[in-house]
Design a protein around this motif. Structure first.
Motif, PDB file in Angstrom:
ATOM      1  N   TRP A 173      67.390  27.050 -45.224  1.00  0.00           N
ATOM      2  CA  TRP A 173      67.352  28.508 -45.167  1.00  0.00           C
ATOM      3  C   TRP A 173      67.808  29.027 -43.809  1.00  0.00           C
ATOM      4  O   TRP A 173      67.840  28.283 -42.820  1.00  0.00           O
ATOM      5  CB  TRP A 173      65.958  29.045 -45.510  1.00  0.00           C
ATOM      6  CG  TRP A 173      64.845  28.487 -44.660  1.00  0.00           C
ATOM      7  CD1 TRP A 173      64.000  27.462 -44.987  1.00  0.00           C
ATOM      8  CD2 TRP A 173      64.463  28.897 -43.324  1.00  0.00           C
ATOM      9  NE1 TRP A 173      63.129  27.210 -43.965  1.00  0.00           N
ATOM     10  CE2 TRP A 173      63.382  28.079 -42.938  1.00  0.00           C
ATOM     11  CE3 TRP A 173      64.919  29.875 -42.437  1.00  0.00           C
ATOM     12  CZ2 TRP A 173      62.755  28.206 -41.694  1.00  0.00           C
ATOM     13  CZ3 TRP A 173      64.299  30.004 -41.196  1.00  0.00           C
ATOM     14  CH2 TRP A 173      63.235  29.178 -40.839  1.00  0.00           C
ATOM     15  N   GLU A 174      68.164  30.283 -43.804  1.00  0.00           N
ATOM     16  CA  GLU A 174      68.522  30.961 -42.553  1.00  0.00           C
ATOM     17  C   GLU A 174      68.176  32.432 -42.708  1.00  0.00           C
ATOM     18  O   GLU A 174      68.434  33.025 -43.761  1.00  0.00           O
ATOM     19  CB  GLU A 174      70.029  30.802 -42.285  1.00  0.00           C
ATOM     20  CG  GLU A 174      70.477  31.503 -41.007  1.00  0.00           C
ATOM     21  CD  GLU A 174      71.920  31.209 -40.611  1.00  0.00           C
ATOM     22  OE1 GLU A 174      72.527  30.265 -41.150  1.00  0.00           O
ATOM     23  OE2 GLU A 174      72.438  31.951 -39.752  1.00  0.00           O
ATOM     24  N   VAL A 175      67.545  32.998 -41.704  1.00  0.00           N
ATOM     25  CA  VAL A 175      67.351  34.452 -41.686  1.00  0.00           C
ATOM     26  C   VAL A 175      68.011  34.969 -40.421  1.00  0.00           C
ATOM     27  O   VAL A 175      67.980  34.304 -39.377  1.00  0.00           O
ATOM     28  CB  VAL A 175      65.858  34.873 -41.721  1.00  0.00           C
ATOM     29  CG1 VAL A 175      65.268  34.650 -43.103  1.00  0.00           C
ATOM     30  CG2 VAL A 175      65.043  34.142 -40.675  1.00  0.00           C
ATOM     31  N   PHE A 240      73.093  48.068 -37.747  1.00  0.00           N
ATOM     32  CA  PHE A 240      72.403  46.785 -37.890  1.00  0.00           C
ATOM     33  C   PHE A 240      72.704  46.154 -39.243  1.00  0.00           C
ATOM     34  O   PHE A 240      73.147  46.832 -40.181  1.00  0.00           O
ATOM     35  CB  PHE A 240      70.887  46.963 -37.725  1.00  0.00           C
ATOM     36  CG  PHE A 240      70.206  47.580 -38.912  1.00  0.00           C
ATOM     37  CD1 PHE A 240      69.695  46.790 -39.941  1.00  0.00           C
ATOM     38  CD2 PHE A 240      70.078  48.969 -39.029  1.00  0.00           C
ATOM     39  CE1 PHE A 240      69.088  47.355 -41.052  1.00  0.00           C
ATOM     40  CE2 PHE A 240      69.470  49.544 -40.133  1.00  0.00           C
ATOM     41  CZ  PHE A 240      68.967  48.730 -41.150  1.00  0.00           C
ATOM     42  N   TYR A 241      72.443  44.872 -39.347  1.00  0.00           N
ATOM     43  CA  TYR A 241      72.422  44.210 -40.650  1.00  0.00           C
ATOM     44  C   TYR A 241      71.379  43.106 -40.633  1.00  0.00           C
ATOM     45  O   TYR A 241      71.022  42.577 -39.579  1.00  0.00           O
ATOM     46  CB  TYR A 241      73.799  43.672 -41.064  1.00  0.00           C
ATOM     47  CG  TYR A 241      74.403  42.640 -40.156  1.00  0.00           C
ATOM     48  CD1 TYR A 241      75.204  42.997 -39.081  1.00  0.00           C
ATOM     49  CD2 TYR A 241      74.181  41.286 -40.384  1.00  0.00           C
ATOM     50  CE1 TYR A 241      75.765  42.047 -38.263  1.00  0.00           C
ATOM     51  CE2 TYR A 241      74.744  40.316 -39.563  1.00  0.00           C
ATOM     52  CZ  TYR A 241      75.533  40.710 -38.500  1.00  0.00           C
ATOM     53  OH  TYR A 241      76.082  39.762 -37.676  1.00  0.00           O
ATOM     54  N   LEU A 242      70.864  42.824 -41.801  1.00  0.00           N
ATOM     55  CA  LEU A 242      69.875  41.765 -41.977  1.00  0.00           C
ATOM     56  C   LEU A 242      70.416  40.842 -43.058  1.00  0.00           C
ATOM     57  O   LEU A 242      71.016  41.309 -44.029  1.00  0.00           O
ATOM     58  CB  LEU A 242      68.526  42.342 -42.436  1.00  0.00           C
ATOM     59  CG  LEU A 242      67.892  43.384 -41.526  1.00  0.00           C
ATOM     60  CD1 LEU A 242      66.705  44.047 -42.216  1.00  0.00           C
ATOM     61  CD2 LEU A 242      67.442  42.741 -40.217  1.00  0.00           C
ATOM     62  N   GLY A 243      70.200  39.568 -42.893  1.00  0.00           N
ATOM     63  CA  GLY A 243      70.711  38.638 -43.894  1.00  0.00           C
ATOM     64  C   GLY A 243      69.755  37.491 -44.133  1.00  0.00           C
ATOM     65  O   GLY A 243      68.924  37.155 -43.274  1.00  0.00           O
ATOM     66  N   ALA A 244      69.843  36.907 -45.305  1.00  0.00           N
ATOM     67  CA  ALA A 244      69.046  35.722 -45.643  1.00  0.00           C
ATOM     68  C   ALA A 244      69.913  34.781 -46.462  1.00  0.00           C
ATOM     69  O   ALA A 244      70.574  35.209 -47.410  1.00  0.00           O
ATOM     70  CB  ALA A 244      67.812  36.120 -46.431  1.00  0.00           C
ATOM     71  N   TYR A 256      71.919  37.070 -49.182  1.00  0.00           N
ATOM     72  CA  TYR A 256      71.663  38.500 -49.321  1.00  0.00           C
ATOM     73  C   TYR A 256      71.870  39.166 -47.963  1.00  0.00           C
ATOM     74  O   TYR A 256      71.414  38.657 -46.943  1.00  0.00           O
ATOM     75  CB  TYR A 256      70.230  38.750 -49.824  1.00  0.00           C
ATOM     76  CG  TYR A 256      69.841  40.191 -49.643  1.00  0.00           C
ATOM     77  CD1 TYR A 256      70.347  41.164 -50.515  1.00  0.00           C
ATOM     78  CD2 TYR A 256      69.040  40.608 -48.575  1.00  0.00           C
ATOM     79  CE1 TYR A 256      70.048  42.502 -50.322  1.00  0.00           C
ATOM     80  CE2 TYR A 256      68.741  41.942 -48.376  1.00  0.00           C
ATOM     81  CZ  TYR A 256      69.246  42.881 -49.256  1.00  0.00           C
ATOM     82  OH  TYR A 256      68.972  44.208 -49.052  1.00  0.00           O
ATOM     83  N   TYR A 257      72.520  40.334 -47.971  1.00  0.00           N
ATOM     84  CA  TYR A 257      72.696  41.107 -46.736  1.00  0.00           C
ATOM     85  C   TYR A 257      72.412  42.584 -46.998  1.00  0.00           C
ATOM     86  O   TYR A 257      72.776  43.109 -48.055  1.00  0.00           O
ATOM     87  CB  TYR A 257      74.139  40.995 -46.209  1.00  0.00           C
ATOM     88  CG  TYR A 257      74.385  39.749 -45.396  1.00  0.00           C
ATOM     89  CD1 TYR A 257      74.556  38.524 -46.017  1.00  0.00           C
ATOM     90  CD2 TYR A 257      74.444  39.804 -44.003  1.00  0.00           C
ATOM     91  CE1 TYR A 257      74.769  37.374 -45.279  1.00  0.00           C
ATOM     92  CE2 TYR A 257      74.670  38.664 -43.253  1.00  0.00           C
ATOM     93  CZ  TYR A 257      74.828  37.450 -43.898  1.00  0.00           C
ATOM     94  OH  TYR A 257      75.045  36.312 -43.149  1.00  0.00           O
ATOM     95  N   LEU A 258      71.782  43.195 -46.022  1.00  0.00           N
ATOM     96  CA  LEU A 258      71.669  44.651 -45.995  1.00  0.00           C
ATOM     97  C   LEU A 258      72.456  45.094 -44.767  1.00  0.00           C
ATOM     98  O   LEU A 258      72.199  44.620 -43.656  1.00  0.00           O
ATOM     99  CB  LEU A 258      70.196  45.080 -45.871  1.00  0.00           C
ATOM    100  CG  LEU A 258      69.965  46.543 -45.505  1.00  0.00           C
ATOM    101  CD1 LEU A 258      70.408  47.467 -46.641  1.00  0.00           C
ATOM    102  CD2 LEU A 258      68.492  46.806 -45.177  1.00  0.00           C
TER     103      LEU A 258
END
Lengths: 409, 214
Positions: A173-175, A240-244, A256-258
């Motif tokens: 996994w990666e966040v 910004f962006y957040l990803g998993a 998944y990315y926001l």
């Protein structure tokens, strides 16, 4: 400058890079693609038209030319720069990625890494070849054609990750989280031209043109030029962006990315380029049925607003691709579906568009360096603002490509 | 010719009188053969010996360590060539050998000396899924089991401890060691007491060359 001389110069440059990469810690790799196109005669957006594929005429072209330079400053600090040359578009020479990676060695189940520079968030499972190209088809999905032309971050990304193999788990996994500037105009081309399908990435210094829609240029209306320069910072705000990322062995991957550029939609610069507040979700998936059979899919959904809701769009797109490798051959087939719908205060400025496409490509590795390929692309698309140019909103487009590729690493 | 044959026969007979062929079979808890297990025999009576092979090789091929498990005798030098056209950054945090080695295309790194007994777990800082092992033993009598879980070791008669190691075995090699007195040929079966740890070799099964960003 005659052809033979140009060829000699190119071979000389190649020889120097090959020599350097043999003896130096710096790694030079690159790719050149030349194509022969059978086109459908419709003028592409790149030349001010409303067509959504890259070529208008039957022709020979330089499709891609790139140089990828990787190197290390220290054991944990490396860099990577991708420089491209393009025959079409407004700028012909520039950089598409320039990044410094920090990846220290550490023990523990959660490790840290970071990168900074001008780069793509790793949303796509399609663009995994050198220089963010697709190894599957030449004409990329509508989602990643758009990301390649309008999205790039000038910023910092930090990640926590775990490699399953070293922790004896099938799952890795990666966040991650990113903060950036310089992507304020994101959404401009999607609002007017709509989605397109191609492999023309925007250079850092690029200008992306589209047709002269009268409602866009109108000084008493929106009053926006028929181009966008995609990597401007206009409002000083940080996006910004957040990803998993989650993967099961190396077989199945989910990302998944926001993404939210946090732009102030009321900011406009001297060129009358606006900051567009654009946010979206991206979900990408790939699964290997065997080591030769792979399914890839991505879904993107979001919105973009400019001005006092002068333009407000919702966009939605997905693709599904199957790729099969048979020895030195790879055959890939992809279906695309895309839609942009509007809900804003200027109904005469039309932003509704949609379409679907089918792309089938065969690529054959002649040897380690040379590859030959054929691709057939067809799409059916509608863009209702074509009416303002006295064109039919509905289009059928088709494009056949024969591509010879030389790659070295 | 006859004299030569007689001499050869005598030589073999005298060799047989002080050496045994030990055939070792390693089985897991479900009685299934376990391959690639390092089996080794140590003896207190053995004088310290120089390694038979001065140099061993741990290669990187298709972004995997090859072999996945390398057994070496203490004081062996291990060379890390790079058969890939891309860079690797091999490291270990294991107490038996802490190191990092940047392996550039076209540049040969100096071999490393493995002087401490134990497991050396290898990783690559560029390709996170890569995992390999070097297992360092203090005896010249070691082998790795084949796909049938078998290994054949030739060694002098005497008193030995037989131990086995594999990354999937959670028991320590000492906890199920077998003491044996070797006199001529023998067949020995080693049964692993606890269940095996999960097999993560499926990470190696995907040879699709495109998996992440370049």
């Amino acid at each position: 400058m005659n052809g033979v001389f140009l060829m000699r110069v190119m071979l000389g440059v190649l020889a120097v890079f090959t020599e350097l990469s043999m003896v130096n810690a710096q790694q030079f790799s690159g790719l050149v693609q030349a194509n022969v196109v059978k086109a459908d005669g419709q003028l592409p957006w790149l030349d001010g038209g409303t067509g959504i594929v890259q070529y208008q005429d039957d022709s020979l072209n330089l499709q891609q030319g790139l140089l990828n330079v990787k190197g290390k400053f220290t054991s944990s600090l490396s860099y990577n720069v991708v420089a491209n040359v393009y025959q079409n578009g407004e700028q012909h020479l520039g950089v598409t990625q320039a990044v410094v990676n920090y990846k220290p060695l550490s023990i523990g189940s959660a490790r840290f890494k970071a990168r900074a520079g001008f780069f793509y968030p790793r949303m796509s499972l399609e663009n995994v070849d050198i220089g963010w190209l697709s190894p599957y088809t030449y004409t990329q999905s509508s989602i990643n054609s758009w990301i390649g032309e309008e999205l790039r971050v000038a910023g910092v990304e930090v990640s926590l990750y775990n490699s399953g193999r070293s922790s004896r788990s099938p799952l890795s996994w990666e966040v991650l989280a990113g903060a950036f500037k310089g992507n304020d105009t994101l959404g401009t081309i999607l609002s007017w031209r709509g989605f397109a399908m191609h492999d023309r990435q925007s250079l850092q210094n690029d200008r992306l043109i589209f047709a002269n829609y009268p409602t866009v240029n109108d000084p008493d209306g929106i009053f926006h030029p028929s181009y966008v320069e995609p990597f401007h910072e206009l409002d000083g705000r940080v996006g910004f962006y957040l990803g998993a990322h989650l993967s099961y062995y190396k077989k199945t991957q989910l990302r998944y990315y926001l993404y939210d550029n946090q732009a102030d939609p009321n900011v406009v610069n001297h060129q009358r380029l606006y900051a567009w507040r654009t946010k979206f979700h991206s979900l990408a998936f790939s699964h290997d049925f065997t080591s030769n059979a792979r399914l890839i899919a991505q879904w993107l959904t979001g919105s973009s607003v400019m001005g006092q809701r002068f333009v407000y769009i919702n966009f939605d797109a997905w693709y599904l691709m199957y790729s099969h490798k048979l020895g030195a051959h790879r055959v890939s087939a992809r279906i695309d579906n895309f839609r942009v719908s509007e809900n804003d205060i200027f109904p005469n400025d039309i932003n509704e568009s949609d379409g679907r496409g089918l792309t089938i490509a065969w690529r054959y590795n002649i040897n380690k360096s040379w590859q030959l390929g054929l691709e057939q692309h067809v799409n059916y698309n509608r863009a209702y603002n074509r009416i303002t140019l006295a064109e039919q909103p509905k289009r059928d487009q088709r494009q056949t490509l024969g591509v010879l590729q030389f790659k070295w690493r | 010719m006859r004299i030569f044959s007689m001499g050869l026969l005598l030589g073999v007979t005298s060799f047989m009188s002080y050496a045994g062929n030990i055939e070792i079979t390693v089985l897991d808890k479900q009685n299934k053969a376990l391959s690639n297990v390092v089996v080794y025999l140590t003896s207190e009576n053995l004088a310290p010996q120089e390694p038979i092979a001065k140099i061993a090789i741990m290669d990187q091929v298709n972004t995997q360590f090859l072999p996945h498990i390398l057994a070496v005798q203490r004081s062996t030098q291990v060379s890390f060539p790079n058969s890939d056209s891309i860079q690797h950054h091999v490291y270990s945090f294991s107490p038996a050998k802490v190191f990092e080695l940047e392996l550039y295309k076209g540049l040969r790194a100096n071999p490393l000396l493995f002087e401490k007994v134990g497991v050396v777990e290898l990783g690559c800082n560029v390709h996170d899924w890569m995992l390999g092992y070097i297992y360092v033993v203090d005896t010249p009598y070691f082998k790795q089991t084949d796909t049938a879980g078998k290994a054949m070791i030739v060694l002098p008669d005497g008193e030995y401890s037989l131990k086995a190691w594999h990354p999937r075995i959670q028991d320590s090699p000492e906890s199920f060691e077998i003491n044996l007195s070797v006199q001529g040929d023998e067949q020995i079966t080693v049964e692993i007491p606890s269940s095996l740890l999960p097999d993560v070799n499926a990470y190696e099964n995907s040879d699709n060359e495109f998996s992440d960003y370049e």
